[in-house]
Design an enzyme around this catalytic site. Structure first.
Site, PDB file in Angstrom:
ATOM      1  N   GLU A 147      30.059  29.322  23.660  1.00 44.54           N
ATOM      2  CA  GLU A 147      30.743  29.314  24.758  1.00 44.54           C
ATOM      3  C   GLU A 147      31.092  27.934  25.376  1.00 44.54           C
ATOM      4  O   GLU A 147      30.223  27.145  25.221  1.00 44.54           O
ATOM      5  CB  GLU A 147      30.206  30.055  25.958  1.00 44.54           C
ATOM      6  CG  GLU A 147      30.682  30.118  27.198  1.00 44.54           C
ATOM      7  CD  GLU A 147      29.825  30.814  28.267  1.00 44.54           C
ATOM      8  OE1 GLU A 147      30.508  31.170  29.509  1.00 44.54           O
ATOM      9  OE2 GLU A 147      28.786  30.863  27.930  1.00 44.54           O
ATOM     10  N   LYS A 204      37.600  35.742  29.213  1.00 52.01           N
ATOM     11  CA  LYS A 204      36.525  36.717  29.728  1.00 52.01           C
ATOM     12  C   LYS A 204      37.047  37.221  31.071  1.00 52.01           C
ATOM     13  O   LYS A 204      37.679  36.906  32.012  1.00 52.01           O
ATOM     14  CB  LYS A 204      35.347  35.583  30.043  1.00 52.01           C
ATOM     15  CG  LYS A 204      34.137  36.272  30.629  1.00 52.01           C
ATOM     16  CD  LYS A 204      33.039  35.138  31.019  1.00 52.01           C
ATOM     17  CE  LYS A 204      31.928  36.142  31.646  1.00 52.01           C
ATOM     18  NZ  LYS A 204      30.747  34.915  32.107  1.00 52.01           N
ATOM     19  N   CYS A 227      29.028  35.198  27.128  1.00 54.40           N
ATOM     20  CA  CYS A 227      27.796  35.161  27.984  1.00 54.40           C
ATOM     21  C   CYS A 227      27.442  36.654  28.666  1.00 54.40           C
ATOM     22  O   CYS A 227      27.123  37.576  28.119  1.00 54.40           O
ATOM     23  CB  CYS A 227      28.217  34.163  28.831  1.00 54.40           C
ATOM     24  SG  CYS A 227      26.706  33.558  30.067  1.00 54.40           S
TER      25      CYS A 227
END
Length: 508
Positions: free
Chosen positions: A274, A331, A385
């Site tokens: 990430e 995301k 995440c």
């Protein structure tokens, strides 16, 4: 209330908090699941001795506050990345998070105490705590971190998650703890104690045997695909520093270009973690060719921020051998107050744009779960995440993926508990969906996880390096992948209404 009863009540809440802290020791890195069972059983025993719903609620609140206070102790770490400015906030953040989550347990148990008959109160408490955990996974976008079910990851019981999920394992944990507490309650007939003990023993042994059987079922062969996981180990306080940021990019390029071990083929796909590149995707025109050259013909999948007008996204991008962007993913399940401010865009309607993601002040959410075609490695479901803690985000994908990618940066959260707990949850996603999970983390723990949740290989926490590994095969779709937590939610709802109806009927 006189001072003596009030003092006794405070002591009971403090004792409950201490037992909650004991229960938290089942989570990584301590990983003693028996302590979770013991702590919860003792805490529920105190709840069952309560004389009123209010008293029961306070004791449940104390149990949860101790449990979450220790389990989520890693929450203080981001405030110490810049300790001079933010360090003073750390204890307040942890206290209010633990105390706030504890309200769910306290309120649920107080309600259970009120609606259930004394003889069945242990059941109602277990169902109420399970219901509180289900709500915790959804309310305010959800935060199901630290479920009691997660403590079983290194035991055969974890394999039951293929049918009931980690949340179902949490329900079984509450039920077993409540059963132990009820056995210890004085004033029962010996035959009742014996029956309850036998029920608990049969359940524990049966679950263990079933889990072992599932664990030993053969998996499909690995795919003829070699992945390279790149772990740069960039400390958070230096990761975005103008004097160091591109040193870590260069490190990742060097790790990408490194010669494989003898007998190991060149990777077919290279994966960076990430936000591996500290700039916007649109500003990487000079960098992407160097990345592609280092990969020597393999695509590179990497974390980067993406801008679109005044909106910004936490993204993953796939580049081909020529360095051109072939696909991207934004995301969509963002961290409240970490990546965006709730109601920030709404406030922008009234001229307050400081918290508005659409004005560039925070991340905007992507359109939702989606698959990415990587070519030789097939279709992958990307998770960035925090998204890996939500099974429902995997079920929201338009179709079943060949594998799951979990790209993360856990450097924010220290090196004690959070990275290990995050890894455990990624392993549960593999079991729940019967899919291999490839985890690539900035500071670790990068890992290859098969469809049974077993670690095939991993890069240790706090180490820079790369890992070349075959892509494990996928198992058939699991019952949990089809139904999710819906059966558990229905069961809890029906059970609590049944207990309420029984109490009303008896009262009449």
């Amino acid at each position: 209330m006189t001072d003596r009863p009030r003092l006794a009540g405070v002591r009971a809440v403090l004792a409950s908090a201490a037992l909650g802290a004991v229960a938290s020791l089942g989570h990584a890195p301590v990983s003693w699941p028996a302590f979770t069972l013991i702590g919860l059983a003792a805490g529920i025993f105190l709840i069952l001795r309560s004389m009123s719903p209010l008293q029961a609620g306070w004791r449940a609140w104390g149990l949860a506050a101790g449990y979450f206070g220790v389990t989520l102790s890693w929450l203080v770490e981001p405030f110490f990345v810049d300790a001079a400015r933010h360090g003073w906030m750390a204890p307040f953040a942890l206290f209010f998070m633990a105390a706030g989550l504890a309200l769910l347990w306290g309120g649920a148990v107080a309600l259970a105490h009120r609606i259930s008959a004394p003889s069945l109160r242990w059941l109602s408490v277990a169902f109420a705590l399970t219901g509180a955990e289900v709500i915790r996974g959804w309310i305010f976008t959800g935060f199901p971190w630290g479920s009691p079910g997660h403590v079983w990851i290194d035991t055969p019981y974890a394999q039951l998650a293929a049918y009931i999920g980690a949340s179902g394992l949490g329900a079984l944990t509450f039920l077993m703890a409540a059963l132990l507490a009820q056995i210890a309650v004085p004033g029962q007939f010996a035959r009742v104690r014996l029956l309850l003990a036998a029920l608990g023993a049969v359940s524990a042994v049966g679950g263990f045997v079933a889990g072992q059987a599932l664990e030993n079922e053969p998996l499909p062969d690995d795919r003829d695909v070699t992945l390279r996981l790149v772990q740069p180990n960039a400390p958070q306080h230096l990761k975005w520093h103008r004097d160091h940021a591109y040193d870590f990019v260069r490190r990742q390029i060097d790790l990408t270009a490194a010669t494989p071990s003898p007998g190991q083929p060149r990777p077919d796909l290279v994966i960076w973690p990430e936000t591996a590149v500290p700039t916007l995707l649109d500003w990487t025109d000079d960098l992407r060719p160097a990345m592609a050259e280092a990969a020597q013909g393999a695509p590179v999948l990497f974390g980067v921020q993406r801008g679109d007008a005044m909106q910004y996204y936490n993204s993953l991008a796939l580049i081909g051998p020529d360095g051109a962007v072939q696909a991207s993913y934004d995301k969509h399940h963002l961290v409240p107050f970490g990546e965006y401010i709730p109601l920030g865009d709404w406030l922008d309607e009234f001229g307050i744009s400081a918290f508005a993601a659409r004005a560039g002040n925070g991340y905007s959410a992507g359109p939702g779960a989606r698959l990415m075609d990587t070519g030789v490695a097939g279709n992958v479901l990307p998770l960035i995440c925090y998204e890996a803690i939500f099974p429902r985000d995997i079920r929201a994908a338009p179709r079943r993926a060949d594998w799951i990618l979990h790209a993360t940066n856990d450097a924010w959260f220290g090196d004690y508990s959070m990275p290990f707990q995050h890894l455990a949850q990624a392993r549960f996603r593999a079991i729940e969906f019967g899919l291999p999970v490839i985890r690539v983390a900035n500071t670790g723990i990068s890992a290859v996880i098969d469809a049974r949740g077993q670690l095939r290989d991993a890069l240790a926490l706090g180490r820079a390096g790369f890992l070349d590994a075959s892509l494990p095969g996928a198992a058939p779709p699991t019952p949990y992948s089809r139904h999710g937590d819906l059966p558990l939610t229905v069961l809890i709802t029906v059970a609590l209404f049944g207990l309420l109806a029984r109490r009303v009927t008896k009262a009449r």
